[in-house]
Design a protein around this motif. Structure first.
Motif, mmCIF file in Angstrom:
data_model
loop_
_atom_site.group_PDB
_atom_site.id
_atom_site.type_symbol
_atom_site.label_atom_id
_atom_site.label_comp_id
_atom_site.label_asym_id
_atom_site.label_seq_id
_atom_site.Cartn_x
_atom_site.Cartn_y
_atom_site.Cartn_z
ATOM 1 N N LEU A 49 0.632 -0.944 -0.115
ATOM 2 C CA LEU A 49 0.055 0.102 -0.121
ATOM 3 C C LEU A 49 0.534 0.549 0.466
ATOM 4 O O LEU A 49 0.454 2.012 0.072
ATOM 5 C CB LEU A 49 -0.747 -0.134 1.065
ATOM 6 N N THR A 50 2.173 1.266 0.429
ATOM 7 C CA THR A 50 2.857 2.403 0.449
ATOM 8 C C THR A 50 3.385 2.568 -0.814
ATOM 9 O O THR A 50 4.961 3.083 -0.361
ATOM 10 C CB THR A 50 4.284 2.259 1.658
ATOM 11 N N TYR A 51 3.726 1.855 -1.741
ATOM 12 C CA TYR A 51 4.261 2.164 -3.384
ATOM 13 C C TYR A 51 4.519 3.942 -3.515
ATOM 14 O O TYR A 51 5.435 4.526 -4.167
ATOM 15 C CB TYR A 51 3.378 1.179 -3.876
ATOM 16 N N GLY A 52 3.596 4.323 -3.008
ATOM 17 C CA GLY A 52 3.367 5.740 -3.694
ATOM 18 C C GLY A 52 4.184 6.588 -2.483
ATOM 19 O O GLY A 52 3.976 7.996 -3.082
ATOM 20 N N PHE A 53 4.023 6.163 -1.453
ATOM 21 C CA PHE A 53 4.476 6.903 -0.244
ATOM 22 C C PHE A 53 6.019 7.275 -0.539
ATOM 23 O O PHE A 53 6.570 6.637 -1.202
ATOM 24 C CB PHE A 53 4.317 6.418 0.993
ATOM 25 N N PHE B 132 -9.015 2.325 -0.653
ATOM 26 C CA PHE B 132 -8.295 2.565 -1.959
ATOM 27 C C PHE B 132 -9.081 3.320 -2.882
ATOM 28 O O PHE B 132 -8.219 3.532 -3.810
ATOM 29 C CB PHE B 132 -8.690 0.379 -2.194
ATOM 30 N N LEU B 136 -5.998 6.554 -1.864
ATOM 31 C CA LEU B 136 -4.731 5.916 -2.130
ATOM 32 C C LEU B 136 -5.154 5.622 -3.602
ATOM 33 O O LEU B 136 -3.944 5.951 -4.575
ATOM 34 C CB LEU B 136 -4.036 4.261 -2.019
ATOM 35 N N ARG B 138 -6.278 3.507 -5.981
ATOM 36 C CA ARG B 138 -5.842 2.338 -6.600
ATOM 37 C C ARG B 138 -6.021 1.697 -8.014
ATOM 38 O O ARG B 138 -7.870 1.569 -7.068
ATOM 39 C CB ARG B 138 -4.932 1.544 -5.341
#
Lengths: 496, 148
Positions: A49-53, B132, B136, B138
């Motif tokens: 979930l932290t890929y873009g962080f 999500f 995010l 996604r």
């Protein structure tokens, strides 16, 4: 080097980082409080979930979950005699009897303060020892890195679990999994069987979620009978003041934290070992050892400060050498690599804000436990135990699915995760340790790459692997671990 | 555990031999480590098998191991639900499939309180949607009723 440490302080205190520390610690306490879920699973689920962080935010979440879960594990251990995490086993020895004696509130408060103190001492050890070790490792070449990887892998394989053969087989299985895909040096495809999916190799996060997160959920599903804990179990009275706790436990905290820090640096040894060693030492030093096991708060203080002191110190070999001391450290390496950062001594010069910022985050999250782990919050966290396992199982499986899917947006990854989950379940039930498999996936390719680089440099002179003084030192350490373990087995055989 | 050690040792031996056999076809540089690892795997498997045989003889052929799967029914049901969930997700959509999956598996595992099941499921799906889809952003498999 220490200038960089202080320069990273504003980075760790920026808004996004502070939010991630709060969120991570809260999530960590909740995960730790739920028996069956563990910090490795939580961090593995959170990483995709932290890929873009920003890496600082991602690592802030990791730090919070790690420190938070170590304390969270104590809540069911004290209230219900069920360790929330494996590291909380020693907390049940005196924590639960304290609850039975009507001192549940005091036990929780002692656990909270002990976890915080252990985490703070461990973070200070990380801040002081890691930069020094990083300076030493600047002298390392491919030969040394090869031996360090072999040392890390072999020591974990022989120290974890009860059977060396099983530990080694687990580690070798991990190495093979790590070798699948295109060879980065020759470009040859290995064990791909002409599959496009396999040519990219297995993603560490998918392997990790599969091996570590699915087996406990399957076991939970098997045991699930829609029961939930009685609300009466969570009624605790607030008792004990902070000053009194400090006066009573400062010696135990210091001793147990030092044990935890030392254990954390060793590869393969985890928080449960640190807690048990600390508990035994506190009992040995006590003038009233008979009271241990009947509700002695010193037992809770020793176990909790010991297991939390293992946390940050396990990052020392991980950040400086790229060799993880435990699975959470392996995940931290994974998190760094996801964000394009290469662990090792260069990390301290190339991305000082990230690495030193992470050290501050480990310290701050340990301190946050005092704020978030207070009596009111702990009562709230204890309510999570009311969640029926029949619902906890599918919700956790959905979280895994979404976490894995978001890595590459590929449905095949979900089937691969499930396959690794079934493999992990089988290995676990056959008493094969799982930690060496994961570390094999991580360290196997690293050992191979450095071995081949060393061979290229020395023009295929195998003798060069044994001639450099640092390599000889690491080989001596490796032999020491092997002989110690062999000696233990021989002694056990004679006793039997 | 003795018979299990023998069987798992044999499985690892076969796997190790396969690793060596497949690895022998790689280029020289790329073959060293896989073949070495495969050979080591065979050696440790043999050690496990020998130990298992010795222990079996000492125990007079008796094995005291616990069942490999405690509740095969629940285990198989959970795995089957997961497979159906993964199969349905690309066509039905993430949120719809997840809602049905949670309700179905909770019922299969014995939860019979409809308010608890629905409350937790809806709350959890709203939380996932917020995280999500809104925070995010996604991309997840699109819901069947939104496909144009």
């Amino acid at each position: 080097m220490f200038d960089s440490l202080f320069n990273a302080l504003p980075v760790a205190l920026q808004f996004g980082s502070v939010v991630s520390l709060f969120v991570g610690t809260l999530v960590g306490i909740l995960i730790g409080a739920l028996p069956g879920l563990n910090p490795v699973m939580a961090i593995a689920l959170m990483l995709p979930l932290t890929y873009g962080f920003d890496p600082v935010i991602a690592l802030g979440l990791v730090a919070g979950i790690y420190n938070g879960s170590m304390y969270g594990g104590a809540i069911p251990a004290i209230l219900l005699k069920i360790p929330g995490t494996p590291a909380a086993i020693a907390t049940t020895f005196d924590g639960y009897p304290m609850t039975r004696n009507g001192q549940g509130g005091l036990a929780l408060k002692t656990a909270c303060w002990s976890s915080a103190i252990g985490g703070i001492i461990s973070a200070i050890a990380l801040m002081t020892l890691a930069p020094l070790l990083a300076q030493v490792t600047l002298a390392f070449g491919p030969t040394e890195y090869f031996w360090v990887a072999v040392f890390g892998l072999v020591s974990i394989a022989v120290l974890v679990g009860s059977d060396i053969s099983k530990g080694m087989l687990s580690a070798l299985l991990g190495v093979i999994i790590g070798l699948v895909g295109v060879d980065t040096i020759s470009g040859a495809e290995r064990y791909t069987f002409d599959s496009l999916y396999l040519s990219g190799g297995f993603d560490l996060i998918i392997v990790l979620i599969g091996l570590y997160a699915i087996p406990p959920v399957l076991e939970m599903a098997e045991k699930s009978n829609a029961t939930y804990y009685d609300a009466g179990s969570f009624k605790v009275d607030a008792s004990g003041n902070a000053l009194g706790l400090i006066r009573q436990h400062w010696r135990t905290w210091t001793r147990s934290s030092l044990i935890g820090v030392s254990v954390g640096i060793l590869p393969g040894a985890g928080g449960n070992l640190a807690a048990l060693l600390s508990y035994n030492e506190a009992k040995r030093k006590s003038t009233n050892p008979e009271s241990f096991g009947t509700g002695n708060p010193v037992g809770v203080a020793a176990a909790e400060s010991g297991n939390s002191a293992d946390n940050a110190s396990a990052m020392i070999p991980s950040l400086t050498l790229g060799i993880p001391g435990n699975l959470v450290a392996a995940l931290v390496l994974g998190a760094l690599m996801i964000h394009g950062l290469q662990p090792g001594p260069q990390l301290f010069t190339k991305s000082p804000d990230v690495v030193f910022g992470f050290m501050w985050q480990m310290l701050f999250t340990a301190m946050l436990l005092l704020l978030l782990g207070g009596m009111v919050a702990t009562r709230l966290f204890a309510q999570v135990l009311r969640m029926p396992t029949a619902l906890l199982v599918p919700t956790t499986l959905v979280l895994m699915a979404v976490g894995v899917y978001t890595v590459k947006g590929n449905m095949t990854d979900l089937y691969v995760m499930l396959a690794f989950g079934l493999l992990g379940y089988l290995l676990h039930r056959l008493a094969f340790p799982l930690a060496p498999v994961v570390l094999g996936v991580l360290l196997g390719p690293m050992a191979e790459q450095n071995l081949r680089l060393a061979m290229l440099i020395s023009q295929d002179n195998w003798g060069s692997l044994f001639t450099r003084p640092i390599s000889q030192g690491i080989i001596a350490l490796l032999l020491m671990v092997l002989f110690t373990q062999a000696w233990k087995i021989l002694r056990k055989g004679r006793q039997n | 555990m003795n018979f299990r050690d023998i069987i798992s040792g044999i499985a690892f031996l076969i796997f190790g031999c396969t690793v060596v056999w497949v690895g022998s076809g790689f280029d020289a540089g790329a073959a060293y480590v896989p073949m070495g690892v495969g050979i080591l795997m065979c050696l440790f498997s043999l050690s496990l098998i020998v130990k298992g045989v010795v222990q079996t003889q000492q125990n007079g052929g008796l094995s005291s191991a616990a069942a490999l799967i405690d509740h095969p029914g629940r285990f198989m049901a959970t795995v089957a639900c997961c497979l159906i969930y993964y199969l349905a997700m690309p066509t039905v959509g993430f949120y719809s499939t997840s809602t049905l999956f949670i309700i179905l598996l909770a019922l299969v595992l014995g939860e019979r309180r409809p308010i608890v099941v629905l409350g937790i499921t809806v709350g959890f799906i709203i939380l996932l949607y917020g995280l999500f889809a809104m925070v995010l952003k996604r991309p997840l498999p699109v819901e069947f009723f939104l496909v144009s």
